[in-house]
Scaffold this motif. Sequence first.
Motif, mmCIF file in Angstrom:
data_model
loop_
_atom_site.group_PDB
_atom_site.id
_atom_site.type_symbol
_atom_site.label_atom_id
_atom_site.label_comp_id
_atom_site.label_asym_id
_atom_site.label_seq_id
_atom_site.Cartn_x
_atom_site.Cartn_y
_atom_site.Cartn_z
ATOM 1 N N GLY A 54 5.283 -1.505 11.735
ATOM 2 C CA GLY A 54 4.323 -2.047 10.784
ATOM 3 C C GLY A 54 4.655 -1.703 9.355
ATOM 4 N N THR A 55 3.651 -1.819 8.499
ATOM 5 C CA THR A 55 3.876 -1.700 7.056
ATOM 6 C C THR A 55 3.141 -0.527 6.414
ATOM 7 O OG1 THR A 55 2.001 -3.181 6.585
ATOM 8 C CG2 THR A 55 4.164 -4.203 6.890
ATOM 9 N N SER A 57 3.705 2.650 5.902
ATOM 10 C CA SER A 57 4.393 3.574 4.993
ATOM 11 C C SER A 57 4.608 2.986 3.609
ATOM 12 C CB SER A 57 5.733 4.000 5.593
ATOM 13 O OG SER A 57 6.558 2.875 5.807
ATOM 14 N N THR A 58 4.616 1.671 3.522
ATOM 15 C CA THR A 58 4.817 1.036 2.210
ATOM 16 C C THR A 58 3.528 0.418 1.664
ATOM 17 O OG1 THR A 58 5.550 -0.984 3.342
ATOM 18 C CG2 THR A 58 7.251 0.564 2.605
ATOM 19 N N ALA A 59 2.791 -0.272 2.519
ATOM 20 C CA ALA A 59 1.606 -0.996 2.036
ATOM 21 C C ALA A 59 0.474 -0.060 1.627
ATOM 22 C CB ALA A 59 1.112 -1.959 3.120
ATOM 23 N N LYS A 71 -6.524 -0.903 -0.013
ATOM 24 C CA LYS A 71 -5.189 -1.268 0.442
ATOM 25 C C LYS A 71 -5.241 -1.604 1.931
ATOM 26 C CE LYS A 71 -2.903 -0.585 -3.397
ATOM 27 N NZ LYS A 71 -2.156 -1.670 -4.075
ATOM 28 N N ALA A 73 -2.795 -2.499 5.554
ATOM 29 C CA ALA A 73 -1.478 -2.402 6.194
ATOM 30 C C ALA A 73 -1.598 -2.742 7.666
ATOM 31 C CB ALA A 73 -0.901 -1.002 6.034
ATOM 32 N N SER A 113 1.297 -8.888 14.793
ATOM 33 C CA SER A 113 1.729 -8.180 13.585
ATOM 34 C C SER A 113 1.756 -9.101 12.370
ATOM 35 C CB SER A 113 3.114 -7.566 13.810
ATOM 36 O OG SER A 113 4.061 -8.576 14.123
ATOM 37 N N CYS A 117 -4.451 -9.693 7.618
ATOM 38 C CA CYS A 117 -4.891 -8.304 7.481
ATOM 39 C C CYS A 117 -5.312 -8.093 6.033
ATOM 40 C CB CYS A 117 -3.765 -7.346 7.880
ATOM 41 S SG CYS A 117 -4.161 -5.596 7.667
ATOM 42 N N ASN A 166 -1.878 -4.305 17.965
ATOM 43 C CA ASN A 166 -1.663 -4.505 16.530
ATOM 44 C C ASN A 166 -2.959 -4.215 15.798
ATOM 45 O OD1 ASN A 166 1.157 -5.731 16.469
ATOM 46 N ND2 ASN A 166 0.126 -7.110 17.905
ATOM 47 N N CYS A 168 -5.018 -3.717 11.942
ATOM 48 C CA CYS A 168 -5.096 -3.819 10.481
ATOM 49 C C CYS A 168 -5.787 -2.542 10.017
ATOM 50 C CB CYS A 168 -5.902 -5.041 10.060
ATOM 51 S SG CYS A 168 -6.021 -5.227 8.253
#
Length: 201
Positions: A54-55, A57-59, A71, A73, A113, A117, A166, A168
């Motif tokens: 998933g996202t 670590s960045t989002a 935020k 992710a 995924s 979200c 999955n 959000c």
Amino acid sequence: MNARTLRVGLASAALLGLSAVTLTGLASSALFTDSKSTSAAAITSGNVALTVGGTASTALAVSAMAPGDTKYAVVSVANSGSLALRYSGVATWSAAGTLPNTATLSMRTIASSGATCDGTLSWGTGDVVTNAKAASTSATSVTLFGSSTAGAQTGDRNAAAAATDNFCVRLALPSSADNTVAGQTSNLTLSFDAEQTANNP
């Protein structure tokens, strides 16, 4: 008894002894035997394994989060082992303080995924967890769902082999956050602990 009689007696005794040994040998060796084995059976032990993608670590990374910011992710948790399992989730902040005790985390399942979200989801209804945060300014962990305690626990999620959940994830800094939260830094990690369900009620 003369010498001849003695010799005949000894010879007779020797023959009787030899006959007994011969008969015993014949009796002990006169056995029919056989042995058979089954075909080899392959035995392979199962395993419990999670793959997390998933996202997050960045989002969820943000350098200047302000009160009212949110935020989002996507986090995917896949059962990559061969056994059915149950798992729990926890968020961990690297440093305690007012930030972990103020920022909130919410999670809900999504279809894939690549599914939507964002804030358009029906947050607060059907969430896995809603607005969870550290219990105090000295705490660093936040329970998202379930428990890592062995055995079935309230909130644990079940996953068959090859199944994927999955999520959000929403990270929010409430608009009510005051100056005690300003300038705080802490790294956020989402972790998942799994165990087999077979023979483990």
